[in-house]
Design an enzyme around this catalytic site. Structure first.
Site, PDB file in Angstrom:
ATOM      1  N   LYS A  11     -32.526 -34.121   1.550  1.00  0.00           N
ATOM      2  CA  LYS A  11     -33.536 -33.782   0.540  1.00  0.00           C
ATOM      3  C   LYS A  11     -34.723 -34.738   0.627  1.00  0.00           C
ATOM      4  O   LYS A  11     -35.881 -34.323   0.475  1.00  0.00           O
ATOM      5  CB  LYS A  11     -32.910 -33.823  -0.851  1.00  0.00           C
ATOM      6  CG  LYS A  11     -33.873 -33.455  -1.976  1.00  0.00           C
ATOM      7  CD  LYS A  11     -33.211 -33.467  -3.342  1.00  0.00           C
ATOM      8  CE  LYS A  11     -32.374 -32.219  -3.562  1.00  0.00           C
ATOM      9  NZ  LYS A  11     -31.911 -32.113  -4.972  1.00  0.00           N
TER      10      LYS A  11
ATOM     11  N   SER B 250     -27.309 -44.527 -10.041  1.00  0.00           N
ATOM     12  CA  SER B 250     -28.517 -43.775 -10.368  1.00  0.00           C
ATOM     13  C   SER B 250     -28.371 -43.047 -11.691  1.00  0.00           C
ATOM     14  O   SER B 250     -27.295 -42.552 -12.043  1.00  0.00           O
ATOM     15  CB  SER B 250     -28.822 -42.754  -9.269  1.00  0.00           C
ATOM     16  OG  SER B 250     -29.066 -43.394  -8.034  1.00  0.00           O
TER      17      SER B 250
END
Length: 437
Positions: free
Chosen positions: A247, A223
């Site tokens: 999250k 990422s």
């Protein structure tokens, strides 16, 4: 990407060991979205939207499959079959509204996902393939949404199909043949509805397959992150689970609350009233307009009102509309700056927000009638849209002086919290120091 410090999957039960040997699906999940996938520790809430897009697609597929069981792809009963779903099928009204509202939410999530990638430079090396696969998904979404809108067979559905497929007639020599091939005739009819229904049913599964490739391409380089800096050590990462799964669930909860509010309290607010009138080929609506998520591209299409260089205005509009998306495929090579994130590119950061405002302006102009001042507004904003990618961005990439970059992701994170947080980060391996972005 498999970092040397990535945790390895260790099945602890006999059944787990059996499946790990025969069909290592748990190992695949563990390494893809579990503790075996180290992720930059500074990802903010904007990185939730990739997961939300996946959830939105699943909702569309499930509701679409069930709706397809009750829909009739026949111009004589298509509109009535939608009303049958709304009034007679148990829970049909909710499924139909979830599908219709879900399309808008899907596009909203994907647009935010794209703009996040533009802001943080997620299209830059080594993630060019990831970016281009995302654009392929976007094109598939647009095709699927257009054909699904036609299936309702209301006034806007019929005339939208006539206008959009009519764009291909602007192509010299082969245009009219392509339009006839798409429609299955000379105007939207039964053949059109049948093939659009088939493709609308098929393309979401094709999209799902490309999403798998998209996620696969993400895991090769790993990422990106808000600083745009590559991972250098274990201190820069945390396991994807439980840090980012938790999250993501928070973001999913907010998304579902907003989604439910639209489905149950204002499901028609994102649609066109004319589409609640059965299709009538003999009555043209006063203002033909697509769904809101196509408005920026519709504004670009209508921005060309005069022939130029012996090319008809209609053809220029078609070329510009498709070029506005195809141009994004070349973005990794148009932006030559070595710095990824706009957090460290002060001039490009300002220009990014100008570009966002231009896109919003195109959306507003695309939803208005083809009259002044909206046509002039479309022309000015379309000119800036292309200038941004072809002139401004390459120029800024060469002349801009970026701000100093942190030496590592950990340094960028810990600098936000001061000495106490830095000490806490050292004592815990940096796993608890999360940015408040």
């Amino acid at each position: 990407m498999s970092f040397p410090w990535a945790k390895q999957y260790q099945p602890t039960t006999g059944i787990g060991q059996f499946f790990d040997q025969q069909l290592p699906l748990p190992r695949f999940i563990y390494n893809a979205v579990g503790a075996g996938y180290p992720t930059p520790k500074n990802l903010n809430m904007f990185y939730n939207f990739g997961v939300l897009a996946g959830v939105a697609l699943v909702v569309q597929i499930i509701t679409g499959v069930i709706l397809g069981m009750h829909y009739r792809a026949d111009i004589g009963v298509a509109f009535d079959s939608v009303e049958h779903i709304m009034r007679d099928v148990n829970g049909g009204w909710m499924l139909r509204y979830m599908h219709a509202v879900g399309a808008s939410f899907f596009f909203a999530v994907v647009y935010i996902h794209i703009f996040r990638g533009l802001y943080y430079g997620s299209y830059k090396p080594p993630r060019e393939t990831l970016w281009m696969l995302g654009l392929v998904i976007f094109l598939l979404m647009m095709a699927t949404a257009f054909m699904g809108y036609v299936l309702v067979w209301g006034q806007m559905s019929f005339w939208g199909a006539a206008v959009i497929t009519g764009l291909f007639s602007a192509l010299p020599l082969v245009g009219e043949a392509i339009q006839t091939w798409l429609l299955g005739g000379f105007s939207p009819d039964n053949a059109t509805l049948n093939r659009f229904f088939s493709l609308h049913y098929l393309l979401p599964f094709v999209t799902f397959g490309v999403i798998i490739l998209h996620v696969w391409a993400l895991h090769i380089p790993g990422s990106n992150n808000p600083t745009g800096i590559d991972v250098k050590s274990e201190q820069d990462t945390v396991p994807f689970h439980p840090y980012y799964t938790s999250k993501d669930f928070v973001g999913l909860g907010v998304y579902l609350i907003l989604f439910s509010a639209f489905v149950f309290f204002m499901p028609n607010s994102l649609g066109e009233p004319d589409n609640y009138v059965p299709a009538n080929p003999l009555s043209t609506p006063a203002h033909i307009v697509p769904e809101w998520y196509f408005w920026p591209f519709y504004a670009i299409l209508r921005a060309f009102t005069m022939d130029f260089l012996f090319v008809p205005a209609k053809l220029w509009g078609v070329i510009a509309m498709f070029a506005s998306i195809l141009l994004l495929f070349f973005l990794p090579w148009l932006d030559t700056s070595k710095v990824r994130s706009n957090k460290f590119r002060p001039l490009n950061r300002v220009l990014f927000w100008v570009f966002v405002a231009v896109c919003f302006g195109l959306g507003v102009a695309g939803g208005k009638p083809a009259e002044e001042p909206w046509v002039l507004m479309s022309q000015v904003l379309t000119a800036y849209y292309f200038a941004h990618f072809l002139i401004i961005l390459p120029l800024v990439s060469r002349i801009e002086k970026p701000l100093p970059l942190p030496s590592s992701i950990s340094e960028a994170v810990l600098s936000k919290f001061g000495g106490a947080a830095a000490a806490g980060g050292k004592s815990t391996g940096g796993a608890v120091a999360q940015p408040a972005e």
